[in-house]
Design an enzyme around this catalytic site. Structure first.
Site, mmCIF file in Angstrom:
data_model
loop_
_atom_site.group_PDB
_atom_site.id
_atom_site.type_symbol
_atom_site.label_atom_id
_atom_site.label_comp_id
_atom_site.label_asym_id
_atom_site.label_seq_id
_atom_site.Cartn_x
_atom_site.Cartn_y
_atom_site.Cartn_z
ATOM 1 N N CYS A 423 -3.355 4.763 -5.958
ATOM 2 C CA CYS A 423 -1.988 4.807 -5.462
ATOM 3 C C CYS A 423 -1.587 3.391 -5.071
ATOM 4 O O CYS A 423 -2.334 2.443 -5.288
ATOM 5 C CB CYS A 423 -1.826 5.787 -4.299
ATOM 6 S SG CYS A 423 -2.598 5.285 -2.766
ATOM 7 N N HIS A 617 3.680 8.073 5.347
ATOM 8 C CA HIS A 617 2.881 7.107 6.098
ATOM 9 C C HIS A 617 3.346 5.708 5.721
ATOM 10 O O HIS A 617 4.056 5.511 4.728
ATOM 11 C CB HIS A 617 1.385 7.260 5.803
ATOM 12 C CG HIS A 617 1.041 7.222 4.346
ATOM 13 N ND1 HIS A 617 1.268 8.295 3.508
ATOM 14 C CD2 HIS A 617 0.509 6.247 3.566
ATOM 15 C CE1 HIS A 617 0.869 7.989 2.283
ATOM 16 N NE2 HIS A 617 0.412 6.747 2.287
#
Length: 698
Positions: A423, A617
């Protein structure tokens, strides 16, 4: 845990040949790995030789190494020292570094000096032997006292051990390896001279052309032809050996035959493949066309023999290796007296290959309308790697939008040893995905398959399968051209995980059935119980976080009743991030800057995880905005549109250092369990939710 069954005690001849071919391929790839990074140095030497030696374009003694200076001393020049010292040492360093990083490269280069000064020919074969061997032995020696050196003495021991061992290996190289390699090189050169003087050199195409299609050519080309050719070029200014394998003519002829006489996808893609092959020098692009109709290997052999025969007639050759095998590279390395011979050799090879291939295609009922995609997959399986160029030309890349790998392609290739989730930052989404898939892979009986996570920026081309969000595929693909890239739109419940497990079963030769998708995480079969007593260490290992019972995240309870909202008021993802982030700010866990970074993260890639969960986040750059590890939980009973995905639960996450990894591992376990998700959806109070999610505080 269930284990994979093994084959019987007898192995088929085909199986043995495949294993042998795989070993030769790996050996050839290793040799190529030492030579190819240093091709630029070979080209530099070839250009200096072409211009500055006595017979060059612009003779100049101080650089070419001929004549004398004013004091009557002979010029050393660049040509001799480069081929005698620089090129072998670069090869040795590269080989040693491949085995044992920089330390291996250094000791390998030192040891190779012994081989160099002990002989009077360029020691390329000696360098390819001494570099990796010395590095491998150094690695084994270091393992003896690994962890046993007293603090403060590490540098002393490391430096002296390397120096002493490298010096000893240099002496061994001088007295043992150098003379042995010299004897081998002399015998090989005599064999080449025997073939040349008797006009038998064209027969080598019978071996070289099939070897190319089977990816066995690297061992021949980089292990024998390049070292012998370089030594010959030093004496004669050119070598025919450089063009035995690099001639683009045979492959071009086959592709042109498909262009005029083929059908279907093969005919449509052949012109583009011909351009890439001839100008780009990527020869593997024509291999699937031969595999689709194996009789065409006769065309490649005939073209190769014609090219070599033409070179011998005109006494033509190259000054240095042509890599890649592009016509541009070939002409750039052609000796000044060999342009006519080389051009005619490429032209004649193309013409003969084209004629033979055309006859084969016209006489065949199948003129290329076969399955080119399947042939490309077979080629990649033989290669042991994915071919991004071939896949792009024949249209098997899995789609231009995502660059993903289809289920059929995913099942092709060598054994799967390492799967990585990638990611943007290598933390949040990928850590949860790695945890989920690791449990599935373990449940299927493959506990030895590593499942880890990483940032896209840190990807290297040594993974077997790479899993990434579909929005990040275009960034991931260039970094892992040899891997199968699987794209998903969420990291928690993607159906592609079951495809990956099936692919692992097929590629690793297992017969153990995978656990049903609905039960893998819920039941904990083969990887732990539903409560997580056995599986959490594995999940934590996949993400790099501590297992339950290890060091807990600092800062007290990660989740408290006050940070649980049972009826969120947000109407879209942006408002939900503000709501979840606001709870973290109110708790004193983060600053407002962290909430802003949560929006930045969402703008780059979605934090939707599947199973009705989103985990917003912050970015890596916002770590300084985190004061303590914390979670916030917001439920949206009526559902929330998270950029087109339905979300019931939004969990805001903040973790200092690597604390978030352990938190994510626990959240992933809970939301990977369908029964737990059902209980959460039915919960009506914050206390019930805290009881179900309380494991994050362990």
């Amino acid at each position: 845990m269930a284990t994979a069954t093994t084959t019987g005690t007898t192995t088929s001849t085909g199986g043995r040949s495949q294993v042998a071919r795989a070993h030769v391929q790996r050996f050839g790839t290793f040799l190529s790995g030492m030579i190819m990074p240093n091709i630029g140095a070979f080209i530099a030497w070839g250009l200096i030789t072409a211009f500055f030696i006595e017979a060059g374009f612009t003779p100049f003694g101080p650089l070419g190494g001929f004549g004398q200076n004013a004091e009557g001393e002979p010029y050393t020049g660049l040509v001799g020292p480069m081929i005698t010292y620089l090129l072998p040492l670069l090869i040795a360093y590269t080989g040693g570094r491949m085995v044992y990083d920089v330390r291996g490269g250094v000791v390998g280069a030192i040891a190779t000096m012994g081989v160099i000064v002990g002989t009077d020919i360029p020691m390329f074969i000696g360098a390819m032997l001494m570099g990796p061997l010395t590095a491998w032995l150094m690695k084994r020696i270091d393992a003896i006292w690994d962890g046993k050196i007293k603090p403060g003495f590490e540098m002393l021991v490391n430096n002296f051990s390397a120096g002493i061992f490298a010096a000893l290996m240099a002496i061994v190289g001088f007295f043992v390896v150098g003379p042995a390699v010299l004897a081998f090189s002399t015998a090989a050169a005599a064999a080449v001279d025997f073939l040349v003087t008797r006009g038998l050199l064209p027969l080598t195409s019978i071996l070289i052309e099939p070897a190319k299609v089977l990816f066995l050519n690297n061992a021949i080309n980089h292990g024998i032809l390049t070292p012998l050719g370089t030594a010959q070029a030093l004496e004669e200014g050119k070598s025919i050996l450089f063009l035995l394998e690099a001639n683009p003519g045979p492959g071009l002829g086959i592709l042109l035959a498909y262009t005029f006489f083929g059908r279907g996808a093969a005919r449509a893609s052949a012109p583009g493949a011909a351009l890439i092959h001839f100008v780009g020098g990527i020869h593997e692009i024509y291999f699937p066309y031969v595999l689709m109709k194996p009789a065409l290997i006769l065309a490649a052999i005939a073209g190769g023999m014609t090219g070599i025969f033409t070179l011998t007639i005109f006494d033509a050759g190259l000054r240095a290796p042509a890599a890649p095998g592009s016509i541009i590279a070939v002409l750039a390395q052609t000796a000044s007296d060999s342009y006519i011979g080389v051009i005619l050799a490429v032209t004649a090879a193309t013409a003969v290959s084209f004629l033979v291939a055309s006859v084969i295609l016209k006489a065949s009922r199948d003129k290329g309308e076969g399955d080119l995609t399947e042939a490309t997959s077979r080629m990649e399986a033989m290669k042991g790697k994915r071919s991004s160029v071939s896949s792009a030309v024949v249209g098997t890349s899995g789609g231009a939008d995502t660059g993903g790998t289809s289920a059929r392609e995913l099942a092709d290739g060598g054994p799967v040893r390492h799967i990585v989730f990638a990611c943007d930052a290598g933390m949040g989404s990928s850590a949860m995905g790695a945890s989920v898939l690791r449990n599935k892979v373990k449940a299927a009986g493959f506990g030895d398959v590593k499942v880890t996570n990483a940032a896209i920026a840190n990807l290297t081309d040594d993974f077997d399968i790479v899993v990434t969000h579909q929005d990040l595929a275009t960034r991931a693909r260039p970094k892992v051209p040899s891997a199968s890239v699987v794209t998903v739109d969420n990291f928690m419940g993607s159906p592609r995980y079951d495809e990956i497990v099936e692919a692992v079963q097929q590629r690793n030769g297992a017969t153990v059935p995978a656990a049903p998708a609905a039960d893998t995480a819920a039941s904990g079969t083969a990887s732990g119980t539903a409560s997580g007593t056995a599986s959490e260490p594995a999940a934590a290992a996949a993400t790099g976080g501590p297992a339950t019972g290890g060091d807990a995240p600092s800062g007290g309870a990660i989740l408290t009743r006050e940070r649980i909202v049972m009826d969120g008021g947000a109407r879209d993802a942006a408002q939900a991030i503000d709501e979840a982030g606001g709870l973290l700010v109110a708790a004193g866990a983060v600053t407002d800057a962290y909430v802003a970074s949560m929006h930045e993260r969402e703008a780059s890639v979605s934090t939707f995880m599947g199973n009705g969960l989103a985990i917003p986040h912050g970015t890596n750059q916002a770590k300084d905005s985190i004061r303590s590890a914390a979670l916030s939980v917001v439920k949206y009973p009526e559902g929330l549109d998270w950029n087109g995905k339905p979300v019931t639960w939004v969990i805001g996450i903040a973790g200092k250092d690597n604390e978030h990894l352990a938190i994510l591992s626990r959240v992933a376990k809970i939301f990977g369990n369908k029964e737990k998700v059902r209980q959460l959806d039915e919960a009506s109070t914050a206390d019930e939710v805290l009881e179900l999610l309380g494991k994050v505080n362990d």
